[in-house]
Motif scaffolding. Sequence first.
Motif, PDB file in Angstrom:
ATOM      1  N   ALA A 137       0.846  -1.193   0.000  1.00 16.96           N
ATOM      2  CA  ALA A 137       0.000   0.000   0.000  1.00 16.96           C
ATOM      3  C   ALA A 137       0.882   1.243   0.000  1.00 16.96           C
ATOM      4  CB  ALA A 137      -0.908   0.012   1.222  1.00 16.96           C
ATOM      5  N   VAL A 138       0.372   2.317  -0.577  1.00 17.06           N
ATOM      6  CA  VAL A 138       1.023   3.624  -0.477  1.00 17.06           C
ATOM      7  C   VAL A 138       0.480   4.294   0.778  1.00 17.06           C
ATOM      8  CG1 VAL A 138       1.348   5.894  -1.515  1.00 17.06           C
ATOM      9  CG2 VAL A 138       1.332   3.847  -2.964  1.00 17.06           C
ATOM     10  N   ALA A 139       1.347   4.491   1.750  1.00 19.30           N
ATOM     11  CA  ALA A 139       0.943   5.118   3.004  1.00 19.30           C
ATOM     12  C   ALA A 139       1.106   6.631   2.905  1.00 19.30           C
ATOM     13  CB  ALA A 139       1.785   4.574   4.154  1.00 19.30           C
ATOM     14  N   VAL A 153       5.201  15.428  -0.590  1.00 16.51           N
ATOM     15  CA  VAL A 153       6.603  15.014  -0.630  1.00 16.51           C
ATOM     16  C   VAL A 153       6.643  13.553  -1.075  1.00 16.51           C
ATOM     17  CG1 VAL A 153       8.783  14.879   0.614  1.00 16.51           C
ATOM     18  CG2 VAL A 153       7.068  16.572   1.288  1.00 16.51           C
ATOM     19  N   LEU A 154       7.381  13.278  -2.157  1.00 15.74           N
ATOM     20  CA  LEU A 154       7.415  11.956  -2.762  1.00 15.74           C
ATOM     21  C   LEU A 154       8.850  11.439  -2.811  1.00 15.74           C
ATOM     22  CD1 LEU A 154       5.288  12.991  -5.868  1.00 15.74           C
ATOM     23  CD2 LEU A 154       4.411  12.281  -3.648  1.00 15.74           C
ATOM     24  N   ASP A 155       8.998  10.141  -3.053  1.00 14.96           N
ATOM     25  CA  ASP A 155      10.353   9.573  -3.180  1.00 14.96           C
ATOM     26  C   ASP A 155      10.859   9.782  -4.606  1.00 14.96           C
ATOM     27  OD1 ASP A 155       8.563   7.844  -4.319  1.00 14.96           O
ATOM     28  OD2 ASP A 155       9.382   6.030  -3.434  1.00 14.96           O
ATOM     29  N   GLY A 156      10.980  11.051  -4.996  1.00 13.55           N
ATOM     30  CA  GLY A 156      11.358  11.431  -6.348  1.00 13.55           C
ATOM     31  C   GLY A 156      10.172  12.097  -7.034  1.00 13.55           C
ATOM     32  N   VAL A 185       9.045  15.186   6.399  1.00 11.61           N
ATOM     33  CA  VAL A 185       7.708  15.366   6.979  1.00 11.61           C
ATOM     34  C   VAL A 185       7.818  15.578   8.487  1.00 11.61           C
ATOM     35  CG1 VAL A 185       5.490  14.242   7.427  1.00 11.61           C
ATOM     36  CG2 VAL A 185       6.533  14.088   5.159  1.00 11.61           C
ATOM     37  N   ALA A 186       8.736  14.855   9.121  1.00 10.32           N
ATOM     38  CA  ALA A 186       8.913  14.987  10.568  1.00 10.32           C
ATOM     39  C   ALA A 186       9.325  16.403  10.967  1.00 10.32           C
ATOM     40  CB  ALA A 186       9.954  13.992  11.063  1.00 10.32           C
ATOM     41  N   GLY A 187      10.029  17.090  10.083  1.00  8.01           N
ATOM     42  CA  GLY A 187      10.529  18.416  10.405  1.00  8.01           C
ATOM     43  C   GLY A 187       9.739  19.569   9.825  1.00  8.01           C
ATOM     44  N   ASN A 188       8.654  19.262   9.079  1.00  9.77           N
ATOM     45  CA  ASN A 188       7.893  20.324   8.407  1.00  9.77           C
ATOM     46  C   ASN A 188       6.394  20.111   8.605  1.00  9.77           C
ATOM     47  OD1 ASN A 188       9.986  21.918   6.509  1.00  9.77           O
ATOM     48  ND2 ASN A 188      10.555  19.757   6.596  1.00  9.77           N
ATOM     49  N   PRO A 189       5.750  20.957   9.422  1.00  9.35           N
ATOM     50  CA  PRO A 189       4.330  20.788   9.739  1.00  9.35           C
ATOM     51  C   PRO A 189       3.399  20.829   8.532  1.00  9.35           C
ATOM     52  CG  PRO A 189       5.371  22.283  11.294  1.00  9.35           C
ATOM     53  CD  PRO A 189       6.368  22.038  10.200  1.00  9.35           C
ATOM     54  N   ASN A 190       3.790  21.500   7.452  1.00  8.97           N
ATOM     55  CA  ASN A 190       2.918  21.618   6.286  1.00  8.97           C
ATOM     56  C   ASN A 190       3.226  20.591   5.198  1.00  8.97           C
ATOM     57  OD1 ASN A 190       1.391  23.774   7.291  1.00  8.97           O
ATOM     58  ND2 ASN A 190       2.931  25.260   6.617  1.00  8.97           N
ATOM     59  N   ALA A 191       4.043  19.601   5.513  1.00 10.60           N
ATOM     60  CA  ALA A 191       4.383  18.570   4.529  1.00 10.60           C
ATOM     61  C   ALA A 191       3.479  17.355   4.696  1.00 10.60           C
ATOM     62  CB  ALA A 191       5.839  18.153   4.683  1.00 10.60           C
ATOM     63  N   ILE A 192       3.220  16.666   3.586  1.00  7.06           N
ATOM     64  CA  ILE A 192       2.472  15.411   3.614  1.00  7.06           C
ATOM     65  C   ILE A 192       3.208  14.434   2.694  1.00  7.06           C
ATOM     66  CG2 ILE A 192       0.877  16.257   1.817  1.00  7.06           C
ATOM     67  CD1 ILE A 192      -1.286  14.457   3.173  1.00  7.06           C
ATOM     68  N   GLY A 193       3.577  13.286   3.210  1.00  2.06           N
ATOM     69  CA  GLY A 193       4.437  12.364   2.475  1.00  2.06           C
ATOM     70  C   GLY A 193       3.699  11.141   1.968  1.00  2.06           C
ATOM     71  N   PHE A 194       4.242  10.549   0.883  1.00  4.97           N
ATOM     72  CA  PHE A 194       3.677   9.351   0.268  1.00  4.97           C
ATOM     73  C   PHE A 194       4.804   8.328   0.120  1.00  4.97           C
ATOM     74  CE2 PHE A 194       1.059  12.909  -0.882  1.00  4.97           C
ATOM     75  CZ  PHE A 194      -0.242  12.423  -0.873  1.00  4.97           C
ATOM     76  N   ILE A 195       4.678   7.196   0.815  1.00  4.90           N
ATOM     77  CA  ILE A 195       5.736   6.180   0.814  1.00  4.90           C
ATOM     78  C   ILE A 195       5.117   4.785   0.837  1.00  4.90           C
ATOM     79  CG2 ILE A 195       7.492   7.611   1.941  1.00  4.90           C
ATOM     80  CD1 ILE A 195       6.748   6.249   4.574  1.00  4.90           C
ATOM     81  N   GLY A 196       5.916   3.781   0.514  1.00  6.63           N
ATOM     82  CA  GLY A 196       5.470   2.404   0.635  1.00  6.63           C
ATOM     83  C   GLY A 196       5.277   2.042   2.096  1.00  6.63           C
ATOM     84  N   VAL A 197       4.224   1.272   2.403  1.00  8.37           N
ATOM     85  CA  VAL A 197       3.902   0.972   3.797  1.00  8.37           C
ATOM     86  C   VAL A 197       4.981   0.133   4.469  1.00  8.37           C
ATOM     87  CG1 VAL A 197       2.610  -1.173   3.399  1.00  8.37           C
ATOM     88  CG2 VAL A 197       1.971   0.327   5.298  1.00  8.37           C
ATOM     89  N   SER A 198       5.805  -0.571   3.691  1.00 10.33           N
ATOM     90  CA  SER A 198       6.848  -1.395   4.311  1.00 10.33           C
ATOM     91  C   SER A 198       7.886  -0.560   5.052  1.00 10.33           C
ATOM     92  CB  SER A 198       7.548  -2.267   3.255  1.00 10.33           C
ATOM     93  OG  SER A 198       8.242  -1.482   2.322  1.00 10.33           O
TER      94      SER A 198
END
Length: 308
Positions: free
Chosen positions: A122-124, A156-159, A196-209
């Motif tokens: 899943a994309v978390a 914020v994406l992995d590329g 994302v941990a350091g920026n309150p206005n960021a939203i990240g998309f990553i693999g759930v693993s």
Amino acid sequence: MSRLRFVILGSVLVMMVVVFSCSSGSGGARQFTDTPKKGRITISADESFRPIVDALVQVYESNNDSTKINVQYKPESECVADLFNDSIRMVISTVKLSDEQLQSVVDSLHLVVKQLPVARDAVAVIVNPSSRDTLLSMEEIKMILTGTYTKPLKPVLDGLSATSTVRFLLDSVLKGQKMTSDAMGANTSDSVIQFVAGNPNAIGFIGVSWIGNKDDAEQLSFLKKVKIVQLESSDKPGRYVLPVQANIYTKRYPMTRDLVYILKEGHRGLGTGFAEFVAGEIGQLIFKRAYLMPGRRSFLIRPAQTKE
């Protein structure tokens, strides 16, 4: 399949033909010294799946101490390009070739080529711990990705191109809509988490693993830095769900994808041995422990109730 994905895969298959044509006249059949339990090979894998592939390789090599599997982690488009690189025995990504494309690889390389979905991922979606945007619908996800959301959240994406996560968002979520120019690309999935941990206005998309395994110390440390967003269930409007195994299995969580291996091997070698391990009982248990949904084993989901 999107037009972009079709063009990428089509270009790869054309290059396969060119490479094979140039190399086929070198003469003599290649000699292989590896077996399913012995030898050294190189495979390529989508960077989004580094934690689970690392775990699979570590266990396989531990059980077979005469083997060495070198993994090159890359954006998905580069993994696809490795389909015509005969020094790469296996590709692990979310790309699944059509029967016609698969036959083109077979015809070009004169090798046995096999592909198999082995797990469902899943994309978390992750946000800063201070964020209140922890329940989102897919329509709101689209608005965030296109820059039309009511709040200034930065995706914020992995590329910004070529990765499986980006392709999934473009193909399966945006479906032709243009991603906002404010979207930011990080080098790796763990870089997405740190930003994302350091920026309150960021939203990240990553693999759930990367964040799903609560038995992994590193992932537990990640979960102290970010929050996982619940998305609106695909089967019950108004209900929000996390990317946990039951929701991935039923596709109740709306952003799921299959993890596929493509094996290219002209003999029964180490690639075959590793592929059988990945699809076998131990490999499938490793997927289960990593909180992905194993794809080669049947599971029964029973409803349960707890007493307060």
